[in-house]
Design an enzyme around this catalytic site. Structure first.
Site, PDB file in Angstrom:
ATOM      1  CB  SER A  41     -46.651 -20.581  51.438  1.00  0.00           C
ATOM      2  OG  SER A  41     -46.441 -21.934  51.653  1.00  0.00           O
ATOM      3  CB  SER A  42     -41.789 -21.067  53.248  1.00  0.00           C
ATOM      4  OG  SER A  42     -41.916 -21.857  52.109  1.00  0.00           O
TER       5      SER A  42
ATOM      6  CE1 TYR B  92     -25.719 -27.355  53.649  1.00  0.00           C
ATOM      7  CE2 TYR B  92     -25.553 -24.990  53.909  1.00  0.00           C
ATOM      8  CZ  TYR B  92     -24.976 -26.199  53.578  1.00  0.00           C
ATOM      9  OH  TYR B  92     -23.683 -26.237  53.146  1.00  0.00           O
TER      10      TYR B  92
ATOM     11  CG  HIS C 209     -35.523 -27.790  35.766  1.00  0.00           C
ATOM     12  ND1 HIS C 209     -36.080 -28.995  36.105  1.00  0.00           N
ATOM     13  CD2 HIS C 209     -34.219 -27.873  36.138  1.00  0.00           C
ATOM     14  CE1 HIS C 209     -35.144 -29.770  36.637  1.00  0.00           C
ATOM     15  NE2 HIS C 209     -34.014 -29.109  36.675  1.00  0.00           N
TER      16      HIS C 209
ATOM     17  CG  HIS D  84     -20.266 -20.911  48.959  1.00  0.00           C
ATOM     18  ND1 HIS D  84     -20.401 -21.674  50.081  1.00  0.00           N
ATOM     19  CD2 HIS D  84     -21.453 -21.039  48.311  1.00  0.00           C
ATOM     20  CE1 HIS D  84     -21.589 -22.245  50.094  1.00  0.00           C
ATOM     21  NE2 HIS D  84     -22.253 -21.872  49.038  1.00  0.00           N
ATOM     22  CG  HIS D  85     -23.796 -19.622  45.856  1.00  0.00           C
ATOM     23  ND1 HIS D  85     -24.122 -20.772  45.192  1.00  0.00           N
ATOM     24  CD2 HIS D  85     -24.054 -19.859  47.158  1.00  0.00           C
ATOM     25  CE1 HIS D  85     -24.571 -21.670  46.056  1.00  0.00           C
ATOM     26  NE2 HIS D  85     -24.540 -21.144  47.258  1.00  0.00           N
TER      27      HIS D  85
ATOM     28  NE  ARG E 206     -25.601 -23.446  36.500  1.00  0.00           N
ATOM     29  CZ  ARG E 206     -26.014 -23.011  37.678  1.00  0.00           C
ATOM     30  NH1 ARG E 206     -25.180 -22.433  38.515  1.00  0.00           N
ATOM     31  NH2 ARG E 206     -27.272 -23.138  38.030  1.00  0.00           N
TER      32      ARG E 206
ATOM     33  CB  SER F  72     -31.853 -39.913  61.161  1.00  0.00           C
ATOM     34  OG  SER F  72     -30.934 -38.955  60.730  1.00  0.00           O
TER      35      SER F  72
ATOM     36  CE  LYS G 162     -27.556 -35.570  60.385  1.00  0.00           C
ATOM     37  NZ  LYS G 162     -28.521 -35.241  61.393  1.00  0.00           N
TER      38      LYS G 162
ATOM     39  CD1 TRP H 151     -31.390 -21.289  39.994  1.00  0.00           C
ATOM     40  CD2 TRP H 151     -32.465 -20.886  41.916  1.00  0.00           C
ATOM     41  NE1 TRP H 151     -30.545 -21.631  41.026  1.00  0.00           N
ATOM     42  CE2 TRP H 151     -31.176 -21.395  42.214  1.00  0.00           C
ATOM     43  CE3 TRP H 151     -33.315 -20.570  42.982  1.00  0.00           C
ATOM     44  CZ2 TRP H 151     -30.720 -21.580  43.524  1.00  0.00           C
ATOM     45  CZ3 TRP H 151     -32.849 -20.751  44.275  1.00  0.00           C
ATOM     46  CH2 TRP H 151     -31.569 -21.258  44.539  1.00  0.00           C
TER      47      TRP H 151
ATOM     48  CG  ASP I 100     -53.988 -30.587  63.739  1.00  0.00           C
ATOM     49  OD1 ASP I 100     -53.156 -29.977  63.053  1.00  0.00           O
ATOM     50  OD2 ASP I 100     -55.038 -31.053  63.261  1.00  0.00           O
TER      51      ASP I 100
ATOM     52  CD  GLU J  37     -34.933 -22.617  49.441  1.00  0.00           C
ATOM     53  OE1 GLU J  37     -35.332 -21.920  50.387  1.00  0.00           O
ATOM     54  OE2 GLU J  37     -35.617 -23.488  48.878  1.00  0.00           O
TER      55      GLU J  37
ATOM     56  CB  THR K 176     -21.973 -32.427  56.248  1.00  0.00           C
ATOM     57  OG1 THR K 176     -22.201 -31.025  56.299  1.00  0.00           O
ATOM     58  CG2 THR K 176     -23.017 -33.062  55.373  1.00  0.00           C
TER      59      THR K 176
ATOM     60  CG  HIS L 128     -25.369 -21.562  51.508  1.00  0.00           C
ATOM     61  ND1 HIS L 128     -24.820 -22.422  50.600  1.00  0.00           N
ATOM     62  CD2 HIS L 128     -25.269 -22.163  52.695  1.00  0.00           C
ATOM     63  CE1 HIS L 128     -24.383 -23.493  51.235  1.00  0.00           C
ATOM     64  NE2 HIS L 128     -24.642 -23.360  52.522  1.00  0.00           N
TER      65      HIS L 128
HETATM   66  C1  HEA Z   1     -34.704 -30.133  43.492  1.00  0.00           C
HETATM   67  C2  HEA Z   1     -34.203 -29.626  42.496  1.00  0.00           C
HETATM   68  C3  HEA Z   1     -33.947 -30.238  41.169  1.00  0.00           C
HETATM   69  C4  HEA Z   1     -34.249 -31.489  40.659  1.00  0.00           C
HETATM   70  C5  HEA Z   1     -34.970 -32.634  41.334  1.00  0.00           C
HETATM   71  C6  HEA Z   1     -33.756 -31.499  39.328  1.00  0.00           C
HETATM   72  C7  HEA Z   1     -33.860 -32.615  38.468  1.00  0.00           C
HETATM   73  C8  HEA Z   1     -33.351 -32.653  37.174  1.00  0.00           C
HETATM   74  N1  HEA Z   1     -32.655 -31.650  36.535  1.00  0.00           N
HETATM   75 FE1  HEA Z   1     -32.267 -29.817  37.288  1.00  0.00          FE
HETATM   76  N2  HEA Z   1     -31.865 -27.965  38.030  1.00  0.00           N
HETATM   77  C9  HEA Z   1     -32.216 -27.482  39.266  1.00  0.00           C
HETATM   78  C10 HEA Z   1     -32.847 -28.199  40.264  1.00  0.00           C
HETATM   79  C11 HEA Z   1     -33.275 -29.510  40.135  1.00  0.00           C
HETATM   80  N3  HEA Z   1     -33.158 -30.298  39.028  1.00  0.00           N
HETATM   81  C12 HEA Z   1     -31.797 -26.117  39.409  1.00  0.00           C
HETATM   82  C13 HEA Z   1     -31.981 -25.236  40.627  1.00  0.00           C
HETATM   83  C14 HEA Z   1     -31.185 -25.766  38.214  1.00  0.00           C
HETATM   84  C15 HEA Z   1     -30.546 -24.437  37.851  1.00  0.00           C
HETATM   85  C16 HEA Z   1     -31.514 -23.591  37.097  1.00  0.00           C
HETATM   86  C17 HEA Z   1     -30.874 -22.329  36.615  1.00  0.00           C
HETATM   87  O1  HEA Z   1     -29.767 -22.396  36.072  1.00  0.00           O
HETATM   88  O2  HEA Z   1     -31.483 -21.295  36.787  1.00  0.00           O
HETATM   89  C18 HEA Z   1     -31.235 -26.952  37.368  1.00  0.00           C
HETATM   90  C19 HEA Z   1     -30.674 -27.017  36.090  1.00  0.00           C
HETATM   91  C20 HEA Z   1     -30.644 -28.153  35.322  1.00  0.00           C
HETATM   92  C21 HEA Z   1     -29.884 -28.290  34.137  1.00  0.00           C
HETATM   93  C22 HEA Z   1     -28.942 -27.254  33.564  1.00  0.00           C
HETATM   94  C23 HEA Z   1     -29.603 -26.447  32.514  1.00  0.00           C
HETATM   95  C24 HEA Z   1     -28.697 -25.398  31.986  1.00  0.00           C
HETATM   96  O3  HEA Z   1     -27.915 -24.833  32.758  1.00  0.00           O
HETATM   97  O4  HEA Z   1     -28.780 -25.131  30.783  1.00  0.00           O
HETATM   98  C25 HEA Z   1     -30.125 -29.546  33.642  1.00  0.00           C
HETATM   99  C26 HEA Z   1     -29.532 -30.093  32.423  1.00  0.00           C
HETATM  100  O5  HEA Z   1     -29.414 -31.228  32.253  1.00  0.00           O
HETATM  101  C27 HEA Z   1     -31.042 -30.172  34.546  1.00  0.00           C
HETATM  102  C28 HEA Z   1     -31.565 -31.444  34.364  1.00  0.00           C
HETATM  103  C29 HEA Z   1     -32.318 -32.102  35.323  1.00  0.00           C
HETATM  104  C30 HEA Z   1     -32.822 -33.451  35.126  1.00  0.00           C
HETATM  105  C31 HEA Z   1     -32.660 -34.282  33.892  1.00  0.00           C
HETATM  106  C32 HEA Z   1     -33.470 -33.795  36.287  1.00  0.00           C
HETATM  107  C33 HEA Z   1     -34.118 -35.127  36.570  1.00  0.00           C
HETATM  108  O6  HEA Z   1     -33.516 -35.705  37.698  1.00  0.00           O
HETATM  109  C34 HEA Z   1     -35.573 -34.993  36.739  1.00  0.00           C
HETATM  110  C35 HEA Z   1     -36.202 -36.310  37.095  1.00  0.00           C
HETATM  111  C36 HEA Z   1     -37.531 -36.093  37.714  1.00  0.00           C
HETATM  112  C37 HEA Z   1     -37.692 -36.037  38.994  1.00  0.00           C
HETATM  113  C38 HEA Z   1     -36.572 -36.248  39.936  1.00  0.00           C
HETATM  114  C39 HEA Z   1     -38.999 -35.751  39.595  1.00  0.00           C
HETATM  115  C40 HEA Z   1     -39.450 -36.881  40.429  1.00  0.00           C
HETATM  116  C41 HEA Z   1     -40.198 -36.421  41.584  1.00  0.00           C
HETATM  117  C42 HEA Z   1     -41.504 -36.532  41.724  1.00  0.00           C
HETATM  118  C43 HEA Z   1     -42.378 -37.140  40.687  1.00  0.00           C
HETATM  119  C44 HEA Z   1     -42.148 -36.004  42.953  1.00  0.00           C
HETATM  120  C45 HEA Z   1     -42.301 -37.100  43.960  1.00  0.00           C
HETATM  121  C46 HEA Z   1     -42.949 -36.521  45.128  1.00  0.00           C
HETATM  122  C47 HEA Z   1     -43.403 -37.250  46.139  1.00  0.00           C
HETATM  123  C48 HEA Z   1     -43.253 -38.708  46.207  1.00  0.00           C
HETATM  124  C49 HEA Z   1     -44.092 -36.576  47.209  1.00  0.00           C
HETATM  125  N4  HEA Z   1     -31.338 -29.316  35.545  1.00  0.00           N
HETATM  126  C1  HEA Z   2     -29.390 -29.602  48.910  1.00  0.00           C
HETATM  127  C2  HEA Z   2     -28.699 -28.726  48.386  1.00  0.00           C
HETATM  128  C3  HEA Z   2     -27.243 -28.455  48.571  1.00  0.00           C
HETATM  129  C4  HEA Z   2     -26.366 -28.908  49.531  1.00  0.00           C
HETATM  130  C5  HEA Z   2     -26.619 -29.812  50.712  1.00  0.00           C
HETATM  131  C6  HEA Z   2     -25.093 -28.321  49.207  1.00  0.00           C
HETATM  132  C7  HEA Z   2     -23.945 -28.540  49.958  1.00  0.00           C
HETATM  133  C8  HEA Z   2     -22.746 -27.878  49.732  1.00  0.00           C
HETATM  134  N1  HEA Z   2     -22.450 -27.023  48.702  1.00  0.00           N
HETATM  135 FE1  HEA Z   2     -23.695 -26.554  47.179  1.00  0.00          FE
HETATM  136  N2  HEA Z   2     -25.010 -25.833  45.820  1.00  0.00           N
HETATM  137  C9  HEA Z   2     -26.342 -26.139  45.734  1.00  0.00           C
HETATM  138  C10 HEA Z   2     -27.038 -26.992  46.561  1.00  0.00           C
HETATM  139  C11 HEA Z   2     -26.484 -27.613  47.672  1.00  0.00           C
HETATM  140  N3  HEA Z   2     -25.183 -27.559  48.070  1.00  0.00           N
HETATM  141  C12 HEA Z   2     -26.940 -25.476  44.609  1.00  0.00           C
HETATM  142  C13 HEA Z   2     -28.407 -25.567  44.187  1.00  0.00           C
HETATM  143  C14 HEA Z   2     -25.931 -24.734  44.009  1.00  0.00           C
HETATM  144  C15 HEA Z   2     -25.978 -23.897  42.738  1.00  0.00           C
HETATM  145  C16 HEA Z   2     -26.832 -22.706  42.774  1.00  0.00           C
HETATM  146  C17 HEA Z   2     -26.819 -22.048  41.420  1.00  0.00           C
HETATM  147  O1  HEA Z   2     -25.822 -21.388  41.097  1.00  0.00           O
HETATM  148  O2  HEA Z   2     -27.807 -22.216  40.668  1.00  0.00           O
HETATM  149  C18 HEA Z   2     -24.741 -24.968  44.807  1.00  0.00           C
HETATM  150  C19 HEA Z   2     -23.528 -24.370  44.528  1.00  0.00           C
HETATM  151  C20 HEA Z   2     -22.437 -24.433  45.369  1.00  0.00           C
HETATM  152  C21 HEA Z   2     -21.282 -23.607  45.247  1.00  0.00           C
HETATM  153  C22 HEA Z   2     -21.069 -22.475  44.227  1.00  0.00           C
HETATM  154  C23 HEA Z   2     -20.550 -22.985  42.944  1.00  0.00           C
HETATM  155  C24 HEA Z   2     -20.526 -21.911  41.930  1.00  0.00           C
HETATM  156  O3  HEA Z   2     -21.578 -21.562  41.424  1.00  0.00           O
HETATM  157  O4  HEA Z   2     -19.432 -21.416  41.659  1.00  0.00           O
HETATM  158  C25 HEA Z   2     -20.421 -23.973  46.260  1.00  0.00           C
HETATM  159  C26 HEA Z   2     -19.097 -23.352  46.512  1.00  0.00           C
HETATM  160  O5  HEA Z   2     -18.600 -23.355  47.548  1.00  0.00           O
HETATM  161  C27 HEA Z   2     -21.056 -25.042  46.996  1.00  0.00           C
HETATM  162  C28 HEA Z   2     -20.513 -25.685  48.101  1.00  0.00           C
HETATM  163  C29 HEA Z   2     -21.188 -26.596  48.896  1.00  0.00           C
HETATM  164  C30 HEA Z   2     -20.605 -27.212  50.076  1.00  0.00           C
HETATM  165  C31 HEA Z   2     -19.227 -27.030  50.599  1.00  0.00           C
HETATM  166  C32 HEA Z   2     -21.595 -28.005  50.611  1.00  0.00           C
HETATM  167  C33 HEA Z   2     -21.488 -28.812  51.861  1.00  0.00           C
HETATM  168  O6  HEA Z   2     -22.594 -28.616  52.696  1.00  0.00           O
HETATM  169  C34 HEA Z   2     -21.332 -30.282  51.586  1.00  0.00           C
HETATM  170  C35 HEA Z   2     -20.925 -31.035  52.820  1.00  0.00           C
HETATM  171  C36 HEA Z   2     -20.924 -32.517  52.614  1.00  0.00           C
HETATM  172  C37 HEA Z   2     -19.825 -33.282  52.489  1.00  0.00           C
HETATM  173  C38 HEA Z   2     -18.469 -32.706  52.443  1.00  0.00           C
HETATM  174  C39 HEA Z   2     -19.932 -34.776  52.324  1.00  0.00           C
HETATM  175  C40 HEA Z   2     -19.991 -35.558  53.605  1.00  0.00           C
HETATM  176  C41 HEA Z   2     -18.841 -35.339  54.501  1.00  0.00           C
HETATM  177  C42 HEA Z   2     -17.916 -36.272  54.810  1.00  0.00           C
HETATM  178  C43 HEA Z   2     -17.988 -37.674  54.296  1.00  0.00           C
HETATM  179  C44 HEA Z   2     -16.850 -35.880  55.762  1.00  0.00           C
HETATM  180  C45 HEA Z   2     -15.474 -35.799  55.214  1.00  0.00           C
HETATM  181  C46 HEA Z   2     -15.352 -34.774  54.145  1.00  0.00           C
HETATM  182  C47 HEA Z   2     -14.337 -33.910  54.000  1.00  0.00           C
HETATM  183  C48 HEA Z   2     -13.234 -33.774  54.955  1.00  0.00           C
HETATM  184  C49 HEA Z   2     -14.286 -33.039  52.767  1.00  0.00           C
HETATM  185  N4  HEA Z   2     -22.276 -25.303  46.436  1.00  0.00           N
HETATM  186 CU   LIG Z   3     -24.226 -22.410  48.862  1.00  0.00          CU
END
Ligand code: HEA
Ligand code: HEA
Ligand SMILES: [Cu+2]
Ligand code: CUA
Lengths: 291, 313, 563
Positions: free
Chosen positions: C181-182, C270, C82, C315-316, C463, C281, C344, C152, C112, C268, C341, C266
């Protein structure tokens, strides 16, 4: 956030009726002894059992207040904008696209908020991580899938294995399934305990939430952390780093006892309180006989 | 189509190569998995499934057992080679027809710079690994005596059981070879720019030869290290499985060697084009790109030489 | 839905309007729009796949006990797949490959992409990668069953000695293919942006989506190769008689993998959100009928996010036993990202301020994006505090955080872009009511799924658990109900697609069906655009001249010429 919160709890409330089981679970907790672990329907941090956890809760609350305020601010501003500037209300859009002052404000204010967060956060971090003069040591070894405990300073106590109780066993001793073990780690209260954590195969993580402790068990590395428990009781935690199929099934149970009790325990060769022995005796008695 | 396109960009007709490159990658990937791990267990009766899909590395390592992973790998590689040939032939033809306008030429330059940047980050990964292992070995030695086979040996780096390669013999020679090849490739390039096609052919040809020489020396060095292992058990010198130093050494230098090979093939293709009368003093970006790549490979080697051979001994 | 201005303008045919046959067009394509469509279809397919896996997970987690999955291993395989599929095969292809390919060249006035053939290679490596991942499901992984169940993040030793079967090798190969690919895609985007902007379009006049793609492409280019190196290390470590990078018994260091992984991981995250920033925007500006507020600040905020994003990876890893000073550094560096952020978020609000806001379907998704991304972002700020994260790490709080930024941030960005550009891509409109129903069901659904997960995390539910103590039942049940609502919304999404397809001839749209406010170049050409747009390059002159007129004039000129 509050709006969402309310929303999910409304939906939640609607579901309660359907969940016949929920009420029953709440009664599972054995009364009498202090038990620290997850709470039914709990939605907040577990209670603090150590000074570090106390401070952790304080920092968490501070950050929570700030971020809730930010979210509310953005929500309300958004709501205001959407109402005030909707097409029917404001047919002629303005063309402003710059305002240096406001841009400076929304850069500087977050910086200030972050500084306010960072200072207590740093204090907590250093308190948590810098080991004070500890008074005793326990060694925790992660194994797939159970924990090995020993006291390097008390050589007469042999290393022992702490296995999870299965569902029937847990029910018989009246402890929570997936949290209770057959042989908990025993530590004295009011003592600064140093914990050495390592693993012999996959990675694990030794976590006791109410202590504010979580330390990865990595093969080849010995990690250190510490805690000091306030009061006697049973403290539950769970393995917190994926370690394979039984990741969910290697709970952590720590029993904090009085210093005198602990001395007796060590003197007796650390004979861990064997719940199975009681079970096998046909006793099935609840374990919390002491005090 | 006539004449109405008023820009200098290249609108390409459909091309089969990318699609078949994907298929080649799939075959190649399957080969890799079979080669490294095998899809079916080996029972010894040598059935078809087993011949193709059991682990192939055993045969390479001289152990018994079947395993045709390398066959799949070979098929994949051949497919990829054919695709690359066809693809680049098309590019060369387009260039020869004058379809590469200045703006497209500039685009190719950007593309090549970006490609080299990502290659550089790939080596950042390997150097990161090497520095982490080399700089923090003392910590690791202290960390866990239970699990480390002989902890004290990790207190120094490289571990004392390792007899390192003397940098001032073959590696120094290889350094000189690569530096020299850096000059010959520049010679070839400048010769072409000044219309001296003969010089260009010599310069590029020599560069390819020096690249091959480098690889030969490296292969010699590797077999030397490897043979010791086979004959004297673990105490002669080391192999990539000996311990983490061996892994770091062989993988970092090995990936560099692979890039030398790629660079040499790239240059060879350009040499072949030169020999076929391709490229002109004004238009020869393929050659320039190959030269850039070659310099990049050269610089990586200097870092490897300085840190893996010299500094950590 | 809305009145369709410009519907009467005839489609402009360019001379290169030659249409190759089916096979050549879709398999041998060198056309950025066709490749973009392929990417989008691929993204939808993967979204269904990843969604299916997550619904199975939610069904399992609805109540304590193991009742849906036959083995614990399979559950972990589902979690792993997933995560990987949603990230590498749904969000990245949809946002970068799909919208990036389709609209980036048009927005900067290019005919293109820079390397049209390589563009197709980027696409075809993805099905190859997905096939590898799918094979991995069905071949032996660990002793406990088929497939790879090491999450993952693929930490060794669980991914080396812990998963000896070929399942994980297939994942490595698949990820390497997706990575290449990317990387090729990134090279293509950067070159296109730097080299192919229409005359007069300086970097500082480029639409924000182009800026977002530029920063994203650089992140891809610099982060993915490091992942590739780490994956190669895993691959050779897994062989018997192979390397020892992560094998402590031979002096290796398992934590080194975590550093290498998160150095990629990380940036990734962003990579997955920046293109969505770009899309949002444009939508906010279009439907407020106002230019973007603080354009330069918006562009450079993304650059800042990209740069700082490279120095916060650990931070992870707050609980792996790093030195406290190192942790302190990573806390501070991570907190810094909240500032750009915030710029933005506030600039979006300021763009809407004083605007004349229309609640069209894409605007709903964009508003939802802003709100929910802030919720996810601020919980990220909570997690940045290493002290607190000692408690929260690897609990559902983290799961809630990243689904708010991914399953709501990135996915809302995808749907926003989809509904914004649907007419542009296919030439007809969807049913506004059904699309709104999709939005509201999805909005409610995902919030019900993931908001309670904060509570689970605070209450310390770890988790990657197939079974949990009964204390966690209530909120898990709520969360699973949310999954049903989300499932319904995904069904509605398909109803929208089918209905729109059936009604396609009744709802033709013109060049600029959003009207005033939609100012980027894609609105100057027909819907769908000609097979090759901009045979005459649009000219973006200094000053505030209207690109629409420019293009109209240019076409008029050309038609005059050929007539
Ligand atoms: C983009 C990333 C993404 C998205 C969208 C989701 C969506 C969802 N995730 Fe996701 N999830 C992860 C990324 C994501 N997750 C990751 C990285 C982990 C950690 C894995 C790990 O621990 O290793 C995780 C783990 C995770 C857990 C924790 C499992 C565990 O630790 O035991 C759970 C449990 O509830 C969960 C539930 C769901 C559910 C219910 C949705 C629902 O929101 C799903 C609903 C369906 C959709 C949102 C799809 C719709 C989109 C389309 C149909 C495509 C459309 C495209 C175009 C229009 C071009 N996810
Ligand atoms: C799109 C994906 C995305 C984005 C944008 C972010 C954004 C951020 N993430 Fe997140 N993060 C993930 C995806 C993402 N993360 C995923 C997938 C994991 C788990 C991976 C795994 O373990 O499987 C993770 C896990 C993760 C961790 C590790 C947790 C743990 O496993 O222990 C941390 C810790 O620092 C963190 C921090 C942040 C912070 C500080 C931002 C910042 O960029 C957020 C900034 C935004 C705001 C703050 C809001 C807007 C700001 C304002 C309105 C201004 C005023 C605000 C303040 C003064 C506070 N993230
Ligand atoms: Cu991070
Ligand atoms: Cu042990 Cu997870």
């Amino acid at each position: 956030m509050r709006a969402l919160n309310a929303m999910s709890s409304t939906i939640g409330a609607g579901l309660v009726a359907a969940l016949s089981g929920v009420a029953a679970f709440a009664q599972d907790a054995p009364s009498g002894l202090n038990e620290f672990g997850p709470e039914p329907k709990g939605w907040f941090l577990q209670d603090a059992a150590t000074p570090v956890m106390e401070e952790l809760i304080v920092v968490h609350n501070l950050v929570q207040i700030i971020i809730t305020a930010i979210v509310l601010f953005v929500f309300l501003l958004m709501a205001y904008i959407l109402i005030r500037f909707r097409e029917s209300k404001n047919p002629v859009p303005s063309k402003t696209s710059h305002n240096t002052l406001i841009e400076i404000v929304w850069t500087v204010v977050p910086v200030i908020l972050l500084v306010i967060i960072a200072i207590p956060s740093m204090n907590l971090l250093y308190k948590q991580d810098r080991l004070p003069e500890t008074e005793m040591t326990v060694k925790v070894v992660g194994n797939t899938w159970n924990w090995l405990y020993s006291y390097p300073e008390y050589e007469n106590v042999e290393e022992w294995v702490s296995n999870p109780l299965d569902e029937t066993q847990a029910r018989e001793v009246g402890q929570p399934y997936l949290l209770a073990t057959d042989a908990p780690l025993v530590v004295p209260v009011g003592t600064k305990v140093k914990v050495l954590v390592t693993s012999v195969n996959n990675m694990h993580s030794w976590a006791v939430p109410s202590f504010g402790v979580k330390m990865d068990a990595v093969p080849g590395i010995i990690n250190e952390t510490w805690f000091e428990v306030f009061e006697e009781g049973t403290y539950y935690g769970q393995c917190s780093e994926i370690c394979g199929v039984r990741h969910y099934y290697m709970p952590i149970e720590v029993k904090a006892v009085s210093k005198a009790e602990f001395a007796r325990f060590i003197a007796a060769g650390g004979e861990p309180e064997d719940k199975f022995a009681q079970l096998n005796d046909g006793g099935g008695a609840v374990v919390s006989a002491n005090d | 189509m006539a004449g109405a396109v008023e820009h200098d960009y290249h609108i390409l007709p459909p091309s089969p190569w990318p699609f078949f490159a994907g298929i080649a990658a799939l075959v190649w990937g399957l080969g890799m998995v079979v080669f490294f791990t095998g899809l079916v267990p080996r029972s010894g009766d040598g059935a078809m499934m087993e011949f193709f899909f059991a682990r192939g590395l055993d045969t390479i390592q001289g152990r018994d057992g079947s395993g045709g992973g390398w066959i799949i790998l070979l098929i994949g590689t051949l497919m990829a080679a054919y695709v690359m040939y066809g693809w680049w032939r098309d590019v060369a033809a387009e260039s020869a027809r004058g379809e590469h306008t200045p703006v497209i030429d500039l685009g190719l330059r950007y593309g090549m710079i970006m490609f080299i940047m990502q290659e550089a980050m790939f080596f950042v990964g390997w150097f990161w690994m090497f520095f982490e292992l080399g700089l923090f070995h003392k910590f690791r030695a202290g960390w866990n005596p239970d699990i480390l086979e002989n902890p004290e040996s990790y207190a120094s780096w490289p571990p004392p059981s390792i007899e390192t390669v003397d940098p001032w013999h073959l590696p120094l020679m290889n350094t000189l070879i690569l530096l020299l090849s850096g000059t010959t490739v520049t010679w070839g390039h400048h010769a072409l720019v000044h219309g001296d096609r003969k010089g260009a052919k010599w310069g590029i040809g020599l560069t390819v030869a020096l690249g091959v020489l480098f690889l030969a020396v490296m292969a010699y060095e590797y077999t030397h290290l490897f043979h010791y292992r086979l004959e004297d058990g673990m105490n002669g010198t080391f192999w990539l499985s000996t311990n983490v130093y061996g892994s770091a050494f062989f993988m970092a230098t090995g990936f560099h060697g692979l890039h030398v090979l790629i660079g040499a093939i790239f240059l060879f293709a350009m040499w072949a084009r030169l020999m076929n009368g391709g490229m002109s003093p004004e238009k020869h970006f393929g050659l320039e790109a190959a030269a850039w790549y070659w310099h990049f490979v050269d610089v990586v080697w200097l870092f490897l030489f300085a840190f893996i051979y010299v500094a950590f001994v | 839905m809305v009145a369709i201005p410009g519907a009467d303008i005839p489609v402009v045919h360019t001379p290169a309007d030659d249409k190759p046959g089916f096979w050549a067009r879709w398999f041998y394509s060198t056309n950025h729009k066709d490749i973009g469509i392929l990417y989008l279809i691929f993204g939808i397919f993967s979204g269904l796949l990843g969604g299916f896996l997550s619904f199975m997970m939610r069904m399992e987690l609805a109540t304590p006990g193991i009742d849906v999955f036959s083995s614990e291993h399979t559950y972990l395989v589902f979690v792993t797949m997933h995560g990987l599929i949603m990230i590498f095969f749904m969000v990245m292809p949809a946002l970068i490959g799909g919208f990036g390919n389709y609209f980036l060249p048009i927005m900067i006035g290019a005919p293109d992409m820079a390397f049209p053939r390589m563009n197709n290679l980027s696409f075809w490596l993805l099905p190859v990668a997905l096939i590898c991942l799918l094979i991995s499901f069905f071949v032996p992984g660990a002793a406990e069953g088929n497939g790879f169940g090491g999450a993952w993040v693929m930490y060794p030793p669980l991914s080396t000695t812990g998963s000896p079967g070929p399942a994980f090798d297939f994942i490595i190969i698949g990820l390497l293919a997706a990575g290449f690919s990317s990387i090729f895609g990134a090279i293509n985007f950067i070159t296109t942006i730097l080299n192919m902007r229409a005359p007069g379009m300086t970097m500082h006049k480029m639409p924000l989506f182009a800026w977002a793609m530029l920063v994203t492409a650089f992140l891809l280019l610099l982060a993915l190769p490091v992942l590739a190196a780490a994956l190669f290390m895993l691959l050779t470590d897994r062989i018997e008689g192979g390397t020892a990078f992560f094998d402590p018994a031979r002096g290796g260091d398992p934590q080194m993998f975590q550093h290498l992984f998160w150095f990629f991981g990380h940036p990734e995250v962003y990579i997955m959100i920046l293109p969505a920033f770009g899309i949002v925007s444009h939508i906010v500006s279009t439907f407020s009928k106002k230019p973007i507020f603080g354009y330069l600040g918006m562009a450079y905020a993304m650059v800042a996010i990209g740069v700082v994003g490279f120095v916060v990876w650990a931070h992870h890893m707050y609980t792996v036993g790093m030195d406290v000073n190192v942790k302190a550094y990573f806390v501070l560096a991570t907190l810094v990202i909240a500032v750009p952020t915030g710029v933005k978020v506030f600039s979006w609000l300021a763009t809407m301020w004083g605007g004349s806001i229309r609640f069209t379907v894409p605007m709903l998704w964009a508003i939802g994006f802003i709100i929910l991304f802030v919720v996810g972002g601020v919980t990220g700020v909570m997690l940045a505090n290493a002290g607190v994260t000692t408690y929260l790490h690897d609990t559902y709080y983290v799961v809630a955080h990243f689904h708010y930024v991914l399953s709501m941030g990135a996915v809302f960005g995808i749907f926003a872009g989809w509904y914004y550009w649907y007419g542009k891509m296919f030439g007809h409109h969807y049913n506004g009511f059904l699309a709104r129903l999709h939005f509201w069901l999805f909005f409610i659904g995902v919030n019900v799924i993931f908001f309670p997960q904060h509570f689970l995390g605070l209450n310390s539910m770890p988790r990657r658990y197939i079974d949990y103590p009964v204390e966690f039942e209530f909120w898990n049940m709520v969360s699973s109900w949310g999954a049903w609502i989300t499932l319904a919304s995904v069904a509605v999404f398909f109803v929208v697609l089918i209905e729109a397809f059936l009604m396609r001839n009744k709802r033709r749209v013109g060049n600029n069906y959003w009207g005033e406010g939609a100012t980027t170049l894609e609105w100057t050409i027909s819907s769908p655009p000609p097979y090759h747009q901009f045979s005459v390059l649009p000219r973006i002159d200094a000053g505030d001249s209207d690109p629409h007129e420019e293009v109209d004039e240019a076409y008029a000129r050309r038609e005059g010429d050929s007539a």
